[in-house]
Design a protein around this motif. Sequence first.
Motif, PDB file in Angstrom:
ATOM      1  N   TRP A  59       0.924  -1.111   0.270  1.00 11.00           N
ATOM      2  CA  TRP A  59      -0.034   0.096  -0.123  1.00 11.00           C
ATOM      3  C   TRP A  59       0.808   1.289   0.046  1.00 11.00           C
ATOM      4  O   TRP A  59       0.463   2.091  -1.046  1.00 11.00           O
ATOM      5  CB  TRP A  59      -0.791   0.014   1.057  1.00 11.00           C
ATOM      6  N   ALA A  60       1.957   1.172   0.911  1.00 12.14           N
ATOM      7  CA  ALA A  60       2.644   2.417   0.900  1.00 12.14           C
ATOM      8  C   ALA A  60       3.393   2.765  -0.172  1.00 12.14           C
ATOM      9  O   ALA A  60       3.898   3.697  -0.880  1.00 12.14           O
ATOM     10  CB  ALA A  60       3.561   2.593   2.245  1.00 12.14           C
ATOM     11  N   GLY A  61       4.012   1.748  -1.102  1.00  9.61           N
ATOM     12  CA  GLY A  61       4.692   1.500  -2.131  1.00  9.61           C
ATOM     13  C   GLY A  61       4.000   2.370  -3.433  1.00  9.61           C
ATOM     14  O   GLY A  61       4.561   3.128  -4.123  1.00  9.61           O
ATOM     15  N   GLU A  62       2.799   2.118  -3.301  1.00  7.42           N
ATOM     16  CA  GLU A  62       1.722   2.378  -4.403  1.00  7.42           C
ATOM     17  C   GLU A  62       1.360   3.967  -4.045  1.00  7.42           C
ATOM     18  O   GLU A  62       1.297   4.903  -4.888  1.00  7.42           O
ATOM     19  CB  GLU A  62       0.545   1.524  -4.596  1.00  7.42           C
ATOM     20  N   GLN A  63       0.993   4.049  -2.682  1.00  9.13           N
ATOM     21  CA  GLN A  63       0.580   5.531  -2.401  1.00  9.13           C
ATOM     22  C   GLN A  63       1.440   6.621  -2.474  1.00  9.13           C
ATOM     23  O   GLN A  63       1.231   7.822  -2.529  1.00  9.13           O
ATOM     24  CB  GLN A  63      -0.312   5.600  -0.929  1.00  9.13           C
ATOM     25  N   TYR A  64       2.711   6.213  -1.934  1.00 12.22           N
ATOM     26  CA  TYR A  64       3.924   7.067  -1.900  1.00 12.22           C
ATOM     27  C   TYR A  64       4.958   6.770  -2.859  1.00 12.22           C
ATOM     28  O   TYR A  64       6.396   7.214  -2.491  1.00 12.22           O
ATOM     29  CB  TYR A  64       4.369   7.244  -0.358  1.00 12.22           C
ATOM     30  N   ALA A  65       4.586   6.301  -4.015  1.00 10.76           N
ATOM     31  CA  ALA A  65       5.632   6.231  -5.072  1.00 10.76           C
ATOM     32  C   ALA A  65       6.048   7.503  -5.566  1.00 10.76           C
ATOM     33  O   ALA A  65       5.254   8.321  -5.517  1.00 10.76           O
ATOM     34  CB  ALA A  65       4.820   5.754  -6.366  1.00 10.76           C
ATOM     35  N   PRO A  66       7.368   7.805  -5.854  1.00 11.36           N
ATOM     36  CA  PRO A  66       7.991   8.904  -6.114  1.00 11.36           C
ATOM     37  C   PRO A  66       7.183   9.691  -7.262  1.00 11.36           C
ATOM     38  O   PRO A  66       6.626   9.143  -8.206  1.00 11.36           O
ATOM     39  CB  PRO A  66       9.414   8.746  -6.793  1.00 11.36           C
ATOM     40  N   VAL A  67       7.052  11.068  -7.093  1.00  9.87           N
ATOM     41  CA  VAL A  67       6.255  11.997  -8.170  1.00  9.87           C
ATOM     42  C   VAL A  67       6.923  12.882  -8.512  1.00  9.87           C
ATOM     43  O   VAL A  67       7.892  13.384  -7.781  1.00  9.87           O
ATOM     44  CB  VAL A  67       4.907  12.701  -7.218  1.00  9.87           C
ATOM     45  N   GLU A  68       7.281  13.097  -9.787  1.00 14.14           N
ATOM     46  CA  GLU A  68       7.948  14.286 -10.416  1.00 14.14           C
ATOM     47  C   GLU A  68       7.768  15.557  -9.930  1.00 14.14           C
ATOM     48  O   GLU A  68       6.673  15.883  -9.622  1.00 14.14           O
ATOM     49  CB  GLU A  68       7.882  14.148 -11.885  1.00 14.14           C
ATOM     50  N   GLY A  69       8.708  16.263  -9.391  1.00 19.07           N
ATOM     51  CA  GLY A  69       8.481  17.513  -8.832  1.00 19.07           C
ATOM     52  C   GLY A  69       8.192  17.667  -7.531  1.00 19.07           C
ATOM     53  O   GLY A  69       8.130  18.558  -6.898  1.00 19.07           O
ATOM     54  N   MET A  70       7.973  16.570  -6.627  1.00 18.86           N
ATOM     55  CA  MET A  70       7.757  16.202  -5.368  1.00 18.86           C
ATOM     56  C   MET A  70       8.656  15.445  -4.672  1.00 18.86           C
ATOM     57  O   MET A  70       8.288  14.412  -4.550  1.00 18.86           O
ATOM     58  CB  MET A  70       6.176  16.094  -5.221  1.00 18.86           C
ATOM     59  N   PRO A  71       9.795  15.902  -4.715  1.00 21.03           N
ATOM     60  CA  PRO A  71      11.024  14.937  -3.958  1.00 21.03           C
ATOM     61  C   PRO A  71      10.651  14.482  -2.742  1.00 21.03           C
ATOM     62  O   PRO A  71      11.244  13.526  -2.156  1.00 21.03           O
ATOM     63  CB  PRO A  71      12.270  15.863  -4.156  1.00 21.03           C
ATOM     64  N   ASN A  72       9.736  14.938  -1.900  1.00 24.44           N
ATOM     65  CA  ASN A  72       9.538  14.436  -0.628  1.00 24.44           C
ATOM     66  C   ASN A  72       8.445  13.447  -0.466  1.00 24.44           C
ATOM     67  O   ASN A  72       8.218  12.787   0.473  1.00 24.44           O
ATOM     68  CB  ASN A  72       9.189  15.538   0.456  1.00 24.44           C
TER      69      ASN A  72
END
Length: 196
Positions: A59-72
């Motif tokens: 779940w965490a891997g899907e929900q908090y996968a890296p997003v371009e422009g949002m390094p945190n």
Amino acid sequence: MKKILMMLLMLPLLGVAQVKDAKYLAKDAVPVENGRVIFTKEIEIPMNVTDIYAAVQEWAGEQYAPVEGMPNHKVISNNTEAYEVTAGAEEWMVFANKFLSLDRTRVYYKINLACYDKKVVARIYDIRYWYEEEREGGSKFSAEEWITNEWALNKKGTKLSKKSGKFRRKTIDRAEEIFTNLETYINRKAIKSIMK
């Protein structure tokens, strides 16, 4: 006479607004532990700790996968010995999106997911906002100095503040959404494991 009539007509509308905001006006709507805003949800699930941990990692891997422009926005740690996952979030919180007008803030938070036999405890904390960043750097503030009862409610506790009330409302809604999403995901995993 017209003013009195208008005031009488407005009374039911004020009552509706207060009922609508009741959830956000509640004294415990924004929980504070040792001076820090921390939203906590304990989810009971009929699975052992290793299965819950595996589901939480997914779940965490899907929900908090890296997003371009949002390094945190990423999974920060997977502690296999303690069965804990911690993720950091960076996302947009939109207050209003109208033609030629977008009112939003960048929001940061951390979520810790501690797994045990038959339950997971989710905690959202370290919530921070970066508002109107495109206007000379904007304003940065933490949940502790912006959405607590002291800051986001009037002195009587009967109304949301015009400035920080919208942050309080959206943060409470977002925390509930995250917890519901997590609970649904884990319940589906539990049902699949039972069906096998």
